[in-house]
Write an enzyme that holds these catalytic residues in place. Structure first.
Site, mmCIF file in Angstrom:
data_model
loop_
_atom_site.group_PDB
_atom_site.id
_atom_site.type_symbol
_atom_site.label_atom_id
_atom_site.label_comp_id
_atom_site.label_asym_id
_atom_site.label_seq_id
_atom_site.Cartn_x
_atom_site.Cartn_y
_atom_site.Cartn_z
ATOM 1 C CG HIS A 1 6.831 15.974 10.969
ATOM 2 N ND1 HIS A 1 5.668 15.711 10.243
ATOM 3 C CD2 HIS A 1 7.184 17.495 10.728
ATOM 4 C CE1 HIS A 1 5.704 16.828 9.345
ATOM 5 N NE2 HIS A 1 6.561 17.724 9.890
ATOM 6 N N PRO A 2 3.880 15.779 12.587
ATOM 7 C CG PRO A 2 2.922 18.056 12.734
ATOM 8 C CD PRO A 2 4.332 17.111 12.604
ATOM 9 C CB VAL A 3 3.291 13.461 7.931
ATOM 10 C CG1 VAL A 3 3.062 14.854 7.434
ATOM 11 C CG2 VAL A 3 4.724 13.384 8.002
ATOM 12 C CE LYS A 4 7.616 10.954 9.371
ATOM 13 N NZ LYS A 4 8.983 11.349 9.969
ATOM 14 C CG HIS A 5 2.285 5.649 12.662
ATOM 15 N ND1 HIS A 5 3.504 5.574 11.766
ATOM 16 C CD2 HIS A 5 1.668 4.577 11.940
ATOM 17 C CE1 HIS A 5 3.263 4.758 10.834
ATOM 18 N NE2 HIS A 5 2.144 4.122 10.937
#
Ligand SMILES: *Cc1c(COP(=O)(O)O)cnc(C)c1O
Length: 385
Positions: A182-186
Site C-alpha cells: 500500500h502507498p504508505v508502506k515501505h
C-alpha cells in the site's frame, strides 16, 4: 505562511524509473499472470533471504493466503496482538477461526510472549506476530512457545520490510511473513502484498489460493499449448498485475536507502525528545534493525491537562498529519458484538491506546520538517503541562 504548510504521516516516493518500468510492461503482452510477477517474487525472496515469495493483491490477501496455507479452519484459534490493523485478525475469521487477542509489551507495543503463553489452548493453531511500527518482535521467545505446542509463527511484517532481527532479515525469521505494498508502506505497488516462506508446499498452496484454487495459471497453460486445468480447492482472485510487479521491482531497488533515511529521521526525533518529560518514543530492543514504518510516541497524559485527542486535533490544525495506530482491535463494534470482547481484555494495549500518536515519517521528509513537527508538539504539550 506556516498555516499553509502540511505534512502527511506517510507518503510514497515515485520517480521516473518507476514510471518507465510500469510503461514498459503496459506495452508488453502480459498485463497479468505474466513473467514480471515471478521476477518481482524472485527479487523479494532474495532481498529478505527466503526461498519463496508469493505476490498477491494486498497485504490482507497475503494474511488470508498464509493462514490458508497452514490449514487454519473452523474451530481453530489464532493468537494475534491487540494493537494491530484489523486485517491481521480478520484473516483468521475469513477461514472460520477465532482470533484470540494477546496483550502487548507496554514499552514497545509488540506482542508480549508471556501473554501469548497464557492464551494457548488445545485449539491454538498459529501465532501471528506483528512487527509494529517496523520493529521485529521477540521471535526467539515466541519460537520457544511455538515449538512447545508445534504451531507455526506468521509474521505480519507489513510494517517491517527492510528490518532485521538478530542479523536475520525480516521475511526470513518467521515460518511465513506477510507484506503490504500500500502507498504508505515501505515500497508500493498501489495495492499489493506478498508472503515469503522457506516451505515449498505452503508456497504452492498460496499460488493456487490466489488463483481461484486452480493449479495452473493462464501463462503456464499457454506455454504447454493446453486448455486443461483443475480447481482443487476454493480459492480467490488475489492476483497482482504485471505492471504492479514492475513498480514493485523498481521500488525494491531503493528500499535500503529509504529505510536508512527513515532511521535517520527517527534518530533525529529521538534526540529532540530525549529529555522531554511528556513525549516518550517507543522503546527499541537491542539487536534489531527497526524499519520505522511508523514513528510512535506515548504522551504522559497523567502529566497533561488534556487528553491525547486534544493534542491530536491541535497538531492537525497546524497541518501536521499525525495519526493513531491503532485502537485495540477487539474494541471495534464488530468484535464486541460477534465475540463478546470488551474493555479489560488487554490492559497494556488499552493504556497505550489512550497515549499514542504517530508522527510523520517518510523518506522525502527533510530535517527541517522533523524539527518543525517536533517543535510544534513540544509547544502544544508544554501549554497543557
Ligand atoms: C497495511 C497492513 C495490513 C494490510 O495491508 P493491505 O495491503 O492494506 O491489505 C495488514 N497488517 C498490517 C499490520 C498493516 O499495516
Amino acid at each position: 505562511m506556516s498555516t499553509l504548510r502540511h505534512i502527511p504521516y506517510g507518503r510514497q516516493s515515485i520517480d521516473d524509473d518507476d514510471i518507465a518500468a510500469v510503461i514498459e510492461v503496459l506495452r508488453s503482452d502480459w498485463l497479468t499472470t505474466g513473467p514480471t510477477i515471478e521476477q518481482f517474487e524472485n527479487d523479494l525472496a532474495s532481498f529478505v533471504g527466503s526461498e519463496h515469495a508469493v505476490a498477491v493483491s494486498s497485504g490482507t490477501a497475503a494474511l488470508h493466503a498464509a493462514m490458508y496455507a497452514i490449514g487454519i479452519g473452523p474451530g481453530d484459534e489464532v493468537i494475534v496482538p491487540a494493537i494491530t490493523f484489523a486485517a491481521t485478525a480478520n484473516a483468521a475469521i475469513y477461514l472460520g477461526a477465532t482470533p484470540i487477542f494477546a496483550d502487548v509489551n507496554p514499552d514497545t507495543l509488540l506482542i508480549d510472549p508471556g501473554s501469548v503463553a497464557d492464551r494457548i489452548t488445545t485449539r491454538t493453531r498459529a501465532i501471528v506476530a506483528v512487527d509494529y511500527a517496523g520493529q521485529p518482535c521477540d521471535y526467539d521467545a515466541l519460537r520457544v512457545i511455538a515449538d512447545r505446542y508445534h504451531i507455526p509463527i506468521i509474521a505480519d511484517a507489513c510494517h517491517a520490510l527492510g528490518g532485521y532481527y538478530r542479523q536475520r532479515a525480516v521475511g526470513a525469521v518467521a515460518d511465513l511473513s506477510t507484506f503490504s505494498f500500500h502507498p504508505v508502506k515501505h515500497i508500493t505497488t498501489g495495492e499489493g502484498g506478498a508472503i515469503t516462506t522457506k516451505n515449498y508446499i505452503w508456497a504452492q498452496k498460496m499460488r493456487y489460493f490466489r488463483n481461484h484454487g486452480i493449479t495452473t495459471d493462464h501463462r503456464q497453460r499457454a506455454e504447454k499449448g493446453s486448455w486443461f486445468y483443475e480447481m482443487v480447492d476454493l480459492g480467490y482472485n488475489y492476483r497482482i498485475t504485471d505492471f504492479q510487479a514492475a513498480l514493485g521491482r523498481s521500488q525494491l531497488k531503493k528500499l535500503s536507502r529509504w529505510v536508512e533515511r527513515r532511521r535517520e529521521i527517527a534518530r533525529r526525533y529521538n534526540q529532540i525528545f530525549a529529555d522531554n518529560p511528556v513525549i516518550r518514543p517507543l522503546a527499541v530492543m537491542a539487536d534489531v534493525v527497526h524499519a520505522y514504518h511508523l514513528y510512535v510516541v506515548q504522551l504522559a497524559i497523567d502529566a497533561l491537562r488534556v487528553d491525547r485527542n486534544r493534542i491530536f486535533s491541535e497538531l492537525r490544525q497546524c497541518g501536521i498529519g499525525v495519526n493513531v495506530h491503532y485502537i485495540p482491535v477487539y474494541l471495534h463494534p464488530y468484535y464486541r458484538d460477534r465475540f463478546g470482547y470488551g474493555p479489560g481484555l488487554c490492559p497494556n494495549a488499552e493504556t497505550a491506546f489512550a497515549r499514542i500518536l504517530s508522527l510523520p515519517i517518510f523518506p522525502a521528509m527533510t530535517d527541517n520538517d522533523v524539527d518543525w513537527v517536533s517543535e510544534t508538539i513540544i509547544n502544544i504539550t508544554r501549554n497543557y503541562s
